[in-house]
Design a protein around this motif. Structure first.
Motif, PDB file in Angstrom:
ATOM      1  N   LEU A  94      40.265  37.728  29.841  1.00 30.66           N
ATOM      2  CA  LEU A  94      40.546  38.652  30.899  1.00 30.66           C
ATOM      3  C   LEU A  94      41.913  38.172  31.403  1.00 30.66           C
ATOM      4  CD1 LEU A  94      40.265  40.764  33.028  1.00 30.66           C
ATOM      5  CD2 LEU A  94      39.205  39.052  34.725  1.00 30.66           C
ATOM      6  N   ASN A  96      44.756  39.031  33.975  1.00 31.13           N
ATOM      7  CA  ASN A  96      45.208  39.457  35.126  1.00 31.13           C
ATOM      8  C   ASN A  96      46.885  39.385  35.257  1.00 31.13           C
ATOM      9  OD1 ASN A  96      43.224  41.051  36.861  1.00 31.13           O
ATOM     10  ND2 ASN A  96      42.349  38.986  36.788  1.00 31.13           N
ATOM     11  N   TYR A  98      49.519  40.018  38.119  1.00 33.37           N
ATOM     12  CA  TYR A  98      49.954  40.404  39.670  1.00 33.37           C
ATOM     13  C   TYR A  98      51.285  40.627  40.002  1.00 33.37           C
ATOM     14  CZ  TYR A  98      45.435  38.386  40.406  1.00 33.37           C
ATOM     15  OH  TYR A  98      44.123  37.956  40.436  1.00 33.37           O
ATOM     16  N   LEU A 104      43.346  38.817  45.358  1.00 35.58           N
ATOM     17  CA  LEU A 104      42.101  39.195  45.068  1.00 35.58           C
ATOM     18  C   LEU A 104      41.084  38.877  46.094  1.00 35.58           C
ATOM     19  CD1 LEU A 104      40.922  40.635  42.526  1.00 35.58           C
ATOM     20  CD2 LEU A 104      40.536  38.351  41.501  1.00 35.58           C
ATOM     21  N   HIS A 107      35.004  36.881  46.174  1.00 34.43           N
ATOM     22  CA  HIS A 107      33.877  37.450  45.273  1.00 34.43           C
ATOM     23  C   HIS A 107      33.192  36.332  44.463  1.00 34.43           C
ATOM     24  CE1 HIS A 107      37.247  37.196  42.655  1.00 34.43           C
ATOM     25  NE2 HIS A 107      36.428  36.989  41.758  1.00 34.43           N
ATOM     26  N   ASP A 109      31.935  35.438  40.446  1.00 36.15           N
ATOM     27  CA  ASP A 109      31.643  36.121  39.154  1.00 36.15           C
ATOM     28  C   ASP A 109      30.421  36.114  38.799  1.00 36.15           C
ATOM     29  OD1 ASP A 109      34.497  35.888  39.310  1.00 36.15           O
ATOM     30  OD2 ASP A 109      34.964  34.655  37.675  1.00 36.15           O
ATOM     31  N   ASN A 123      40.345  29.271  33.903  1.00 39.28           N
ATOM     32  CA  ASN A 123      41.432  30.129  34.419  1.00 39.28           C
ATOM     33  C   ASN A 123      42.798  29.407  34.443  1.00 39.28           C
ATOM     34  OD1 ASN A 123      43.263  31.455  36.231  1.00 39.28           O
ATOM     35  ND2 ASN A 123      41.518  32.002  37.384  1.00 39.28           N
ATOM     36  N   HIS A 164      35.190  32.928  45.631  1.00 35.04           N
ATOM     37  CA  HIS A 164      36.610  32.528  45.467  1.00 35.04           C
ATOM     38  C   HIS A 164      37.531  33.842  45.703  1.00 35.04           C
ATOM     39  CE1 HIS A 164      34.894  33.790  41.285  1.00 35.04           C
ATOM     40  NE2 HIS A 164      36.071  34.220  41.023  1.00 35.04           N
ATOM     41  N   ILE A 166      42.004  35.012  45.553  1.00 34.89           N
ATOM     42  CA  ILE A 166      43.306  34.594  45.428  1.00 34.89           C
ATOM     43  C   ILE A 166      43.973  35.084  46.860  1.00 34.89           C
ATOM     44  CG2 ILE A 166      45.507  35.401  44.260  1.00 34.89           C
ATOM     45  CD1 ILE A 166      43.419  33.686  42.543  1.00 34.89           C
ATOM     46  N   ARG A 187      52.693  36.937  38.634  1.00 36.32           N
ATOM     47  CA  ARG A 187      51.701  35.949  38.312  1.00 36.32           C
ATOM     48  C   ARG A 187      50.839  36.511  37.215  1.00 36.32           C
ATOM     49  NH1 ARG A 187      46.095  34.660  40.013  1.00 36.32           N
ATOM     50  NH2 ARG A 187      45.732  32.618  39.080  1.00 36.32           N
ATOM     51  N   SER A 189      47.172  35.462  35.363  1.00 34.69           N
ATOM     52  CA  SER A 189      46.178  34.707  35.039  1.00 34.69           C
ATOM     53  C   SER A 189      45.198  35.006  33.898  1.00 34.69           C
ATOM     54  CB  SER A 189      45.094  34.674  36.246  1.00 34.69           C
ATOM     55  OG  SER A 189      44.455  35.825  36.403  1.00 34.69           O
ATOM     56  N   THR A 191      41.719  34.290  32.057  1.00 36.05           N
ATOM     57  CA  THR A 191      40.432  34.044  32.539  1.00 36.05           C
ATOM     58  C   THR A 191      39.647  33.977  31.166  1.00 36.05           C
ATOM     59  OG1 THR A 191      40.751  34.827  34.626  1.00 36.05           O
ATOM     60  CG2 THR A 191      38.616  34.077  34.105  1.00 36.05           C
ATOM     61  N   ARG A 193      36.341  33.363  29.056  1.00 37.54           N
ATOM     62  CA  ARG A 193      34.685  33.472  29.453  1.00 37.54           C
ATOM     63  C   ARG A 193      33.840  33.173  28.434  1.00 37.54           C
ATOM     64  NH1 ARG A 193      34.708  35.738  35.032  1.00 37.54           N
ATOM     65  NH2 ARG A 193      36.535  36.309  35.396  1.00 37.54           N
ATOM     66  N   PHE A 210      35.717  45.313  40.800  1.00 33.07           N
ATOM     67  CA  PHE A 210      34.469  44.840  41.242  1.00 33.07           C
ATOM     68  C   PHE A 210      34.641  45.252  42.817  1.00 33.07           C
ATOM     69  CE2 PHE A 210      37.141  41.259  42.740  1.00 33.07           C
ATOM     70  CZ  PHE A 210      37.370  40.642  42.018  1.00 33.07           C
TER      71      PHE A 210
HETATM   72  O1  LIG Z   1      43.714  35.798  38.835  1.00 34.37           O
HETATM   73  C1  LIG Z   1      42.836  34.896  39.217  1.00 34.37           C
HETATM   74  O2  LIG Z   1      43.310  33.577  39.059  1.00 34.37           O
HETATM   75  C2  LIG Z   1      41.311  35.041  39.623  1.00 34.37           C
HETATM   76  C3  LIG Z   1      40.806  36.103  38.950  1.00 34.37           C
HETATM   77  C4  LIG Z   1      39.306  36.294  38.996  1.00 34.37           C
HETATM   78  O3  LIG Z   1      38.694  35.657  40.144  1.00 34.37           O
HETATM   79  C5  LIG Z   1      38.489  37.053  38.363  1.00 34.37           C
HETATM   80  O4  LIG Z   1      38.965  38.022  37.685  1.00 34.37           O
HETATM   81  O5  LIG Z   1      37.288  37.493  38.750  1.00 34.37           O
END
Ligand SMILES: O=C(O)CCC(=O)C(=O)O
Ligand SMILES: [Fe+2]
Length: 249
Positions: A94, A96, A98, A104, A107, A109, A123, A164, A166, A187, A189, A191, A193, A210
């Motif tokens: 994934l 992301n 920003y 964020l 939540h 995962d 991550n 967690h 952000i 930024r 990220s 991730t 998985r 989510f």
């Molecule tokens: O962007 C991040 O570092 C966290 C992303 C995250 O927590 C998620 O996508 O579930």
């Protein structure tokens, strides 16, 4: 610079210094380029996840081999310093992106596309730094750590299902290579998985939001509370063994 790892608590580790700044820049430029195309960060001309955030979710094979190499190196380093960190097999990525200071929300995962085991979520941050917050239960006071460009945060084993967030993207804290970055400070990220259950169903999770699924988050918290209460009810204090004193000779 050799990588260095910090155990924030068992199951939560930051690995720093895995990538050279040239590798960071190359990866960020590559991600930005992928993000402009079909299946990228945009849908109908707008960012596809939130006002300031776009996302790409796809299976590991869609991405260049260096992503897997980075993920595997981070997992090996984290497991070296933290014996509670399980192994993981990278199946999905994934990304992301920003573009504003907005982070964020809190939540866990817990979704199918996050993976169903206690294998770590891995991550990698690139570009602007961010403040990452975590806690175990809603009522806990959170802790936070600043993740800078090149840092890899892993949460697995006893921390796999932490809450967690952000808190903020620190758009004025960027690595030198980002000075010449065409879209400006932002930024990414990445991730990684371990989610074999969703192989072949990536389309279902491409535009996953989510924020629309907070009920599942609440249900998960309630199940945790119920489980702990049941454990507490079933708890029998150990019987003290009475050892007769040995009479002095
Ligand atoms: O962007 C991040 O570092 C966290 C992303 C995250 O927590 C998620 O996508 O579930
Ligand atoms: Fe998350």
């Amino acid at each position: 610079m050799p990588p260095s790892a910090t155990v924030l608590e068992p199951g939560l580790v930051v690995v720093r210094g895995l990538l050279s700044s040239a590798e960071e820049e190359r990866t960020a430029r590559e991600a930005w380029a992928i993000g402009q195309g079909n299946g990228g960060f945009y849908k109908d001309g707008a960012l596809n996840a939130a006002a300031g955030r776009g996302r790409i979710y796809d299976r590991a094979e869609r991405f260049a081999a260096h992503y897997k190499a980075t993920c595997d190196a981070a997992v090996a380093e984290a497991r070296r310093v933290d014996p509670t960190m399980p192994p993981m097999l990278f199946t999905h990525l994934l990304i992301n992106c920003y573009l504003t200071r907005d982070g964020l929300m809190w939540h866990r995962d817990i979704y199918e596309n996050d993976g169903k085991s206690d294998h770590p979520v891995v991550n990698l941050s690139l570009g602007a730094a961010c403040r990452f917050g975590w806690k175990h239960e809603r009522q806990d006071e959170g802790q936070s750590v600043v993740l800078e460009s090149g840092d890899v945060l892993l949460f697995g084993g006893p921390c796999r299902y932490i809450l967690h967030t952000i808190e903020e993207i620190l758009l004025d804290t960027t690595p030198p290579w980002m000075d010449g970055f065409e879209p400006g400070p932002l930024r990414f990220s990445f991730t990684f998985r371990d989610a074999p259950e969703v192989l072949g169903r990536e389309e279902e999770f491409r535009f996953f939001k989510f924020s629309a699924d907070m009920k599942e988050q609440d249900d998960f918290d309630k199940a945790r509370r119920d489980e702990r209460a049941a454990l507490a009810r079933a708890y029998q204090p150990p019987k003290m063994a009475v050892v007769p004193a040995t009479p002095a000779a």
